[in-house]
Motif scaffolding. Structure first.
Motif, PDB file in Angstrom:
ATOM      1  N   SER A 179       0.819  -1.218   0.000  1.00  0.00           N
ATOM      2  CA  SER A 179       0.000   0.000   0.000  1.00  0.00           C
ATOM      3  C   SER A 179       0.849   1.263   0.000  1.00  0.00           C
ATOM      4  O   SER A 179       0.563   2.215  -0.726  1.00  0.00           O
ATOM      5  N   ILE A 180       1.917   1.282   0.809  1.00  0.00           N
ATOM      6  CA  ILE A 180       2.762   2.480   0.830  1.00  0.00           C
ATOM      7  C   ILE A 180       3.480   2.644  -0.508  1.00  0.00           C
ATOM      8  O   ILE A 180       3.687   3.768  -0.981  1.00  0.00           O
ATOM      9  N   TYR A 236       3.150   5.888  -2.803  1.00  0.00           N
ATOM     10  CA  TYR A 236       4.404   6.555  -3.151  1.00  0.00           C
ATOM     11  C   TYR A 236       4.492   6.774  -4.666  1.00  0.00           C
ATOM     12  O   TYR A 236       4.807   7.879  -5.126  1.00  0.00           O
ATOM     13  N   GLU A 237       4.223   5.747  -5.430  1.00  0.00           N
ATOM     14  CA  GLU A 237       4.309   5.854  -6.891  1.00  0.00           C
ATOM     15  C   GLU A 237       3.275   6.823  -7.440  1.00  0.00           C
ATOM     16  O   GLU A 237       3.523   7.523  -8.415  1.00  0.00           O
ATOM     17  N   LYS A 238       2.122   6.861  -6.800  1.00  0.00           N
ATOM     18  CA  LYS A 238       1.033   7.726  -7.274  1.00  0.00           C
ATOM     19  C   LYS A 238       1.306   9.197  -6.973  1.00  0.00           C
ATOM     20  O   LYS A 238       1.016  10.075  -7.796  1.00  0.00           O
ATOM     21  N   PHE A 239       1.875   9.498  -5.798  1.00  0.00           N
ATOM     22  CA  PHE A 239       1.930  10.890  -5.346  1.00  0.00           C
ATOM     23  C   PHE A 239       3.336  11.466  -5.186  1.00  0.00           C
ATOM     24  O   PHE A 239       3.467  12.638  -4.843  1.00  0.00           O
ATOM     25  N   ARG A 240       4.389  10.687  -5.402  1.00  0.00           N
ATOM     26  CA  ARG A 240       5.738  11.198  -5.153  1.00  0.00           C
ATOM     27  C   ARG A 240       6.084  12.384  -6.052  1.00  0.00           C
ATOM     28  O   ARG A 240       6.728  13.341  -5.620  1.00  0.00           O
ATOM     29  N   LYS A 241       5.664  12.341  -7.316  1.00  0.00           N
ATOM     30  CA  LYS A 241       5.971  13.446  -8.225  1.00  0.00           C
ATOM     31  C   LYS A 241       5.240  14.713  -7.798  1.00  0.00           C
ATOM     32  O   LYS A 241       5.788  15.820  -7.890  1.00  0.00           O
ATOM     33  N   PHE A 242       4.025  14.550  -7.321  1.00  0.00           N
ATOM     34  CA  PHE A 242       3.261  15.708  -6.832  1.00  0.00           C
ATOM     35  C   PHE A 242       3.981  16.358  -5.658  1.00  0.00           C
ATOM     36  O   PHE A 242       4.163  17.579  -5.623  1.00  0.00           O
ATOM     37  N   VAL A 268      12.615  15.801   1.318  1.00  0.00           N
ATOM     38  CA  VAL A 268      11.265  16.119   1.781  1.00  0.00           C
ATOM     39  C   VAL A 268      10.288  15.032   1.359  1.00  0.00           C
ATOM     40  O   VAL A 268       9.428  14.617   2.146  1.00  0.00           O
ATOM     41  N   VAL A 269      10.415  14.558   0.121  1.00  0.00           N
ATOM     42  CA  VAL A 269       9.550  13.465  -0.348  1.00  0.00           C
ATOM     43  C   VAL A 269       9.678  12.260   0.574  1.00  0.00           C
ATOM     44  O   VAL A 269       8.679  11.661   1.000  1.00  0.00           O
ATOM     45  N   SER A 270      10.907  11.904   0.910  1.00  0.00           N
ATOM     46  CA  SER A 270      11.142  10.768   1.803  1.00  0.00           C
ATOM     47  C   SER A 270      10.500  10.987   3.167  1.00  0.00           C
ATOM     48  O   SER A 270       9.855  10.083   3.719  1.00  0.00           O
TER      49      SER A 270
END
Length: 214
Positions: A23-24, A28-34, A56-58
């Motif tokens: 799930s994570i 992560y794949e869906k929203f990391r670029k955002f 920050v993403v991490s």
């Protein structure tokens, strides 16, 4: 995508680690670029800009891993789970960026920065007390703006927030940001511009009234 289900899977990682990790990874794949894009846009200096945004993403997704139920969908505020979750991610990203700037302050103080234009940031180092003052003033200003934004419908508030999140008076709105806003709110750029144009006039009046009463 049922975001709340994925967050519940993460919450119960103690009973099903593999499902939680799956799930994570999906989130992560869906929203990391955002998260990366909105963070990158808010870093004014150029040194290690990409590295800082990635940190920050991490940190944002670590927070989701350890506290997945800090967010829940409210259909009175947002039309879709994705809209609501993105608003939450933008808020977390803002505070995680402030935390990262605090942690890297010593490193930045010891670096030699070449200032080549009037728009360069971090010309002078900020003391810890100045960081605290900045945080306090930001909270005051944010509260005032939030009071003003309450004059608008919930969807328009989100459009206004995201627009000014990306806003740079020295540049035109990028095509990527335009596409992101169109996709997020399910409308055209022309409609978004009309909403912003009307909002600017109303915000000016509301803000002046708020300042006069304080």
């Amino acid at each position: 995508m049922d975001i709340e289900t994925h967050l519940l899977n993460i919450e119960y990682k103690g009973t099903n680690q593999q499902e939680a990790e799956n799930s994570i990874s999906i989130l992560y794949e869906k929203f990391r670029k955002f998260v990366y894009n909105i963070t990158y846009e808010h870093i004014g200096f150029t040194l290690q800009k990409e590295e800082l945004a990635l940190n920050v993403v991490s940190e944002v997704f670590l927070k989701i891993w350890f506290a997945p139920l800090d967010w829940e969908f409210d259909n009175k505020i947002h039309k879709t789970q994705e809209d609501g979750f993105k608003a939450y991610l933008a808020t977390v990203s803002h505070y995680k960026l402030l935390e990262e700037l605090r942690k890297t302050k010593t490193i930045r103080d010891n670096e030699t920065t070449i200032i080549d234009d009037d728009d360069s940031e971090w010309k002078w180092a900020l003391l810890d007390s100045e960081f605290d003052l900045l945080d306090t003033e930001l909270i005051k200003r944010r509260n005032l703006l939030d009071e003003c934004l309450l004059e608008f419908p919930a969807r328009n508030r989100d459009i206004i927030r995201m627009y000014f999140l990306f806003y740079d008076e020295t540049k035109r709105m990028t095509s990527d940001n335009i596409a992101l806003m169109e996709k997020t709110f399910g409308t055209t750029w022309q409609n978004i511009r009309q909403i912003i144009s009307r909002a600017k006039k109303k915000l000016e009046v509301v803000l002046l009234n708020q300042l006069q009463t304080k």
